[in-house]
Design a protein around this motif. Structure first.
Motif, short mmCIF file in Angstrom:
data_model
loop_
_atom_site.label_atom_id
_atom_site.label_comp_id
_atom_site.label_asym_id
_atom_site.label_seq_id
_atom_site.Cartn_x
_atom_site.Cartn_y
_atom_site.Cartn_z
N LYS A 18 6.24 -9.36 -2.48
CA LYS A 18 4.98 -9.48 -3.22
C LYS A 18 3.87 -8.65 -2.57
O LYS A 18 3.06 -8.05 -3.26
CB LYS A 18 4.56 -10.94 -3.32
N ALA A 19 3.85 -8.63 -1.24
CA ALA A 19 2.83 -7.84 -0.52
C ALA A 19 3.02 -6.35 -0.82
O ALA A 19 2.05 -5.63 -1.04
CB ALA A 19 2.91 -8.10 0.98
N HIS A 22 1.82 -5.70 -4.33
CA HIS A 22 0.36 -5.65 -4.37
C HIS A 22 -0.15 -4.30 -3.87
O HIS A 22 -1.07 -3.72 -4.46
CB HIS A 22 -0.23 -6.79 -3.53
N GLU A 26 -2.46 -1.57 -5.89
CA GLU A 26 -3.72 -1.05 -5.33
C GLU A 26 -3.70 0.47 -5.20
O GLU A 26 -4.71 1.12 -5.43
CB GLU A 26 -4.02 -1.70 -3.98
N GLU A 123 -5.67 0.31 2.66
CA GLU A 123 -4.81 -0.57 1.85
C GLU A 123 -3.47 -0.78 2.54
O GLU A 123 -2.92 -1.88 2.55
CB GLU A 123 -4.59 0.02 0.45
N ALA A 127 -1.81 -4.31 3.92
CA ALA A 127 -0.46 -4.74 3.57
C ALA A 127 0.35 -5.04 4.83
O ALA A 127 1.10 -6.02 4.88
CB ALA A 127 0.24 -3.67 2.73
#
Length: 187
Positions: A18-19, A22, A26, A123, A127
């Motif tokens: 999931k990370a 994401h 982004e 970003e 993460a």
């Protein structure tokens, strides 16, 4: 005991996935010189008092390599969409002609490209921090199981599995960031 261990490892793997997901979302929001409707994904418009995603109140399309067009489904939404784009601080000025809104993406300067690369690396670092937090939580869970009677060898093997999963995902984050950096720096 073994079921709990499997649950911890599966949960860590799922959270890390999931990370990464994401991070990918982004990174699509960081523009790389060409028009991409996804840079408008985080913009919400006041639609009769309710914040609504821009793509739910208008059709967003790519007119050419440097132009996005936004055609609202209701004409009275032109002003709220324009205000939302300006308030979102994405660095684009909407051009409203009474029917559609056009967003012209200026060519990226070297300085602007470097800013975007810094944002991409930021970003990526976020993460990595998320991945490391997931690793820490998983290892804490394994240590609790060890206190409850899990054998030391099994606990060490599980911790090694978590570390291996962490290392694999950190490499994946680096690959995503490098690819986006190349895309941004390409002229």
């Amino acid at each position: 005991m073994q079921d709990d261990l499997t649950l911890i490892l599966d949960d860590a793997a799922d959270s890390m996935k999931k990370a990464i997901g994401h991070l990918e979302v982004e990174l699509t929001k960081v523009r790389a010189g060409k028009a991409n409707p996804q840079i408008l994904d985080g913009i919400y418009v006041d639609y009769y008092g309710a914040p609504t995603a821009l793509n739910q109140v208008a059709n967003v399309a790519v007119a050419d390599a440097r132009t996005l067009t936004i055609q609202p489904w209701e004409k009275n939404m032109l002003q709220p969409i324009e205000r939302a784009i300006i308030a979102s601080n994405i660095g684009l000025n909407p051009q409203n002609d009474g029917v559609i809104i056009r967003l012209f993406l200026p060519p990226l300067t070297e300085e602007r490209r470097k800013e975007f690369v810094k944002r991409v690396n930021g970003e990526g670092e976020q993460a990595k921090v998320a991945i490391r937090n997931i690793r820490r939580d998983a290892i804490e869970g394994i240590k609790k199981l060890q206190k409850d009677g899990l054998s030391e060898d099994t606990a060490k093997d599980a911790e090694a599995d978590v570390q291996q999963l962490t290392d694999k995902n950190i490499v994946l984050i680096d690959k995503h960031c490098e690819a986006k950096e190349k895309e941004i720096m390409a002229i």
